[in-house]
Every structure is written in C-alpha cells, then in structure tokens.
Design a protein around this motif. Structure first.
Motif, PDB file in Angstrom:
ATOM      1  N   LEU A 106       0.828  -1.209   0.000  1.00  0.00           N
ATOM      2  CA  LEU A 106       0.000   0.000   0.000  1.00  0.00           C
ATOM      3  C   LEU A 106       0.861   1.256   0.000  1.00  0.00           C
ATOM      4  N   GLU A 107       1.970   1.189   0.784  1.00  0.00           N
ATOM      5  CA  GLU A 107       2.846   2.353   0.843  1.00  0.00           C
ATOM      6  C   GLU A 107       3.539   2.597  -0.484  1.00  0.00           C
ATOM      7  N   GLU A 108       3.995   1.528  -1.133  1.00  0.00           N
ATOM      8  CA  GLU A 108       4.755   1.652  -2.366  1.00  0.00           C
ATOM      9  C   GLU A 108       3.916   1.347  -3.604  1.00  0.00           C
ATOM     10  N   GLY A 109       2.622   1.148  -3.421  1.00  0.00           N
ATOM     11  CA  GLY A 109       1.779   0.795  -4.549  1.00  0.00           C
ATOM     12  C   GLY A 109       1.219   1.985  -5.278  1.00  0.00           C
ATOM     13  N   ASP A 110       1.972   3.095  -5.262  1.00  0.00           N
ATOM     14  CA  ASP A 110       1.503   4.310  -5.900  1.00  0.00           C
ATOM     15  C   ASP A 110       2.308   4.647  -7.147  1.00  0.00           C
ATOM     16  N   GLY A 111       2.833   3.623  -7.780  1.00  0.00           N
ATOM     17  CA  GLY A 111       3.510   3.822  -9.054  1.00  0.00           C
ATOM     18  C   GLY A 111       5.022   3.768  -8.987  1.00  0.00           C
TER      19      GLY A 111
ATOM     20  N   PHE B 102       8.972  12.874 -13.503  1.00  0.00           N
ATOM     21  CA  PHE B 102       9.092  11.704 -12.623  1.00  0.00           C
ATOM     22  C   PHE B 102       9.254  12.140 -11.173  1.00  0.00           C
ATOM     23  N   GLU B 103       9.127  11.158 -10.302  1.00  0.00           N
ATOM     24  CA  GLU B 103       9.551  11.281  -8.911  1.00  0.00           C
ATOM     25  C   GLU B 103      10.577  10.186  -8.657  1.00  0.00           C
ATOM     26  N   LEU B 104      11.596  10.525  -7.897  1.00  0.00           N
ATOM     27  CA  LEU B 104      12.629   9.563  -7.531  1.00  0.00           C
ATOM     28  C   LEU B 104      12.782   9.574  -6.019  1.00  0.00           C
ATOM     29  N   LYS B 105      12.782   8.380  -5.429  1.00  0.00           N
ATOM     30  CA  LYS B 105      13.038   8.236  -4.001  1.00  0.00           C
ATOM     31  C   LYS B 105      14.221   7.297  -3.811  1.00  0.00           C
ATOM     32  N   LEU B 106      15.112   7.655  -2.914  1.00  0.00           N
ATOM     33  CA  LEU B 106      16.237   6.790  -2.565  1.00  0.00           C
ATOM     34  C   LEU B 106      16.794   7.212  -1.216  1.00  0.00           C
ATOM     35  N   GLU B 107      17.733   6.406  -0.719  1.00  0.00           N
ATOM     36  CA  GLU B 107      18.457   6.743   0.501  1.00  0.00           C
ATOM     37  C   GLU B 107      19.945   6.779   0.190  1.00  0.00           C
TER      38      GLU B 107
END
Length: 272
Positions: free
Chosen positions: A44-49, A102-107
């Motif tokens: 659910l948290e990461e199921g947004d594309g 786009f959106e990019l997420k990382l650590e």
C-alpha cells in the motif's frame, strides 16, 4: 498404584506436548498474519507507481566503471581509494530510459570526505567515459551543498540550499564554452531568487552526517524540487528554454578529490 501413576504421567506429558504444539502452530499463524499485514502495508505504501530500479544485489540495469562501483549489503556503493584517484567525475548510469516527468526516491549515506550527486535529465559526454552533464541533486559529506540544484558541466549552481529560484530565459545556447561568461563564482547569473525555504544552516541540521538520509526528487515540467528527509531544500523553475532539458539520463556520481565512499539504496522511480 505405581502402574496408574505411570499412566497419569504419560497422559500429562502427552497433554503438555500437545499444548506446546498447539502454541507453536498458533504462533506460526500469528507470525504469518503479521508478515502478511506487513507485506500488505508495504504494498500500500509503495503501490503508488514507484518501481525499484536497483535490485540491491547486482549492477544489472546500470552502467559504470567497476573500479569505482559495486554492490555491498544491499547498497550501490561508489568508492574512490588512494589507488584509484579520479581525473574526472565518473557516474554509474541507469540504462532503463531517459525519464522526463518523474519522482525519484532513494536513501544515501556518504563519508565526510565524500562528494557525490544524483544526475537527472542529463546528457552523456562522448569524449569522457561514464560522464554526464545536466541537472544534479548535490550531495556532499560536509553538508555544505547537499540539497542544492547544481547543473554538472553546464550552468553550475542554479539554486543554493534554502532557495526558491526562477531561471530566466537565456539566448545563449549550450555549446562548447558559450556558457562560461554567464557563470561567476560557480553560479549561474541569469537567475532570480523569488522565495526562501529557510536558512541554509538551519536546513543543514535536517541532514544526517555519515548516516542514511532519504531523498525525494519531484521533477515535473520546468519545476525541479529536491527534498531531503521530507524537507524541501531547493525549488527551481527553469524558464530557460534554450538550455534546460525536459528529459534525459539518470545516474549517480563519485567526484574528483580525496578517497571517499558513498552508498545508495532503495532506489525507486515513478513516471508522472
């Protein structure tokens, strides 16, 4: 009497074992349910594309010099040693396309001596292996530049940390040497600071030193937003139709300088 006692003892022992088995089965069910719940929550948290573009195990889908890039403990590691000092910045480049909006997420985690960055909407440089030019979400170990918008090998600093900036229209095209006259003190001159996101030193306290930090880039149209640990660090509107880019390659950098180490993990991309 003795015989009856043995029978009772066997019965009690059997009952105790049965209870233990029942408790074990129940515990397994609960753990399975908990794992299922955790999995559902994560979906659910990461199921947004968002899609993972780094598998955490191999360099599949990425291209860079293996002298500087490897996978270690689930992270993409860039390291410069005393034996492998660089003459020019080098990147590992995602081979999955050239994202536009786009959106990019990382650590990331970086050594104090480190200098790195996340390049996007960038071009490859034919004359230098694994080199890029274009927008960069800057990252450094001393947290002097982390969060700013720096354009590698082009217009230099577009927005310092804490700035909301408009890049004004420019007639100078991006050709060899043509942009240098408009760069002073490593900063693009055709820019206007239109708002404040906070003092740079105050925002610096939101960035962890030599620990994991979360990056969220929101890149849409001509607006480029860099978040770190949920805090907006720089915000650029690029109105320079001559020199801006609306799509291009994505990659991460190790910089010329002293030995250093940078790590990236949980790299996720969402096309808008």
């Amino acid at each position: 009497m003795y015989k009856n006692s043995r029978t009772v003892s066997k019965y009690l022992a059997g009952s105790f074992i049965a209870l233990l088995l029942l408790a074990y089965v129940q515990s397994c069910k609960e753990k399975k349910q908990e794992a299922t719940v955790d999995t559902v929550v994560k979906i659910l948290e990461e199921g947004d594309g968002f899609v993972n573009i780094f598998d955490g195990e191999t360099l599949t889908g990425w291209k860079g010099d293996p002298n500087y890039w490897r996978v270690e403990n689930g992270a993409l590691v860039g390291e410069v040693t005393p034996e492998t000092l660089l003459k020019s910045n080098t990147f590992i480049i995602w081979q999955g396309g050239q994202p536009d909006d786009f959106e990019l997420k990382l650590e990331f985690k970086i050594a104090e001596s480190g200098n790195s960055g996340i390049n996007y909407r960038s071009d490859l440089i034919d004359t230098i292996p694994n080199a890029m030019k274009g927008y960069q979400a800057d990252i450094d170990g001393k947290r002097r530049y982390t969060g700013q918008n720096y354009e590698e090998k082009k217009r230099a600093t577009l927005a310092y940390r804490g700035e909301k900036v408009t890049i004004n229209s420019q007639d100078t095209p991006d050709v060899e040497g043509s942009l240098r006259a408009n760069v002073k003190s490593n900063c693009w001159q055709s820019r206007e600071v239109v708002g404040s996101l906070g003092e740079s030193d105050s925002l610096k306290t939101k960035i962890k030193s030599e620990d994991w930090n979360e990056v969220h880039l929101i890149i849409k149209g001509n607006r480029l937003q860099h978040y770190i640990n949920g805090v907006l660090m720089s915000d650029v509107n690029d109105e320079d139709t001559i020199n801006r880019k609306l799509k291009g390659y994505l990659g991460v950098q190790v910089h010329v300088g002293p030995p250093m180490k940078v790590e990236y993990r949980n790299i996720r991309l969402k096309n808008l």
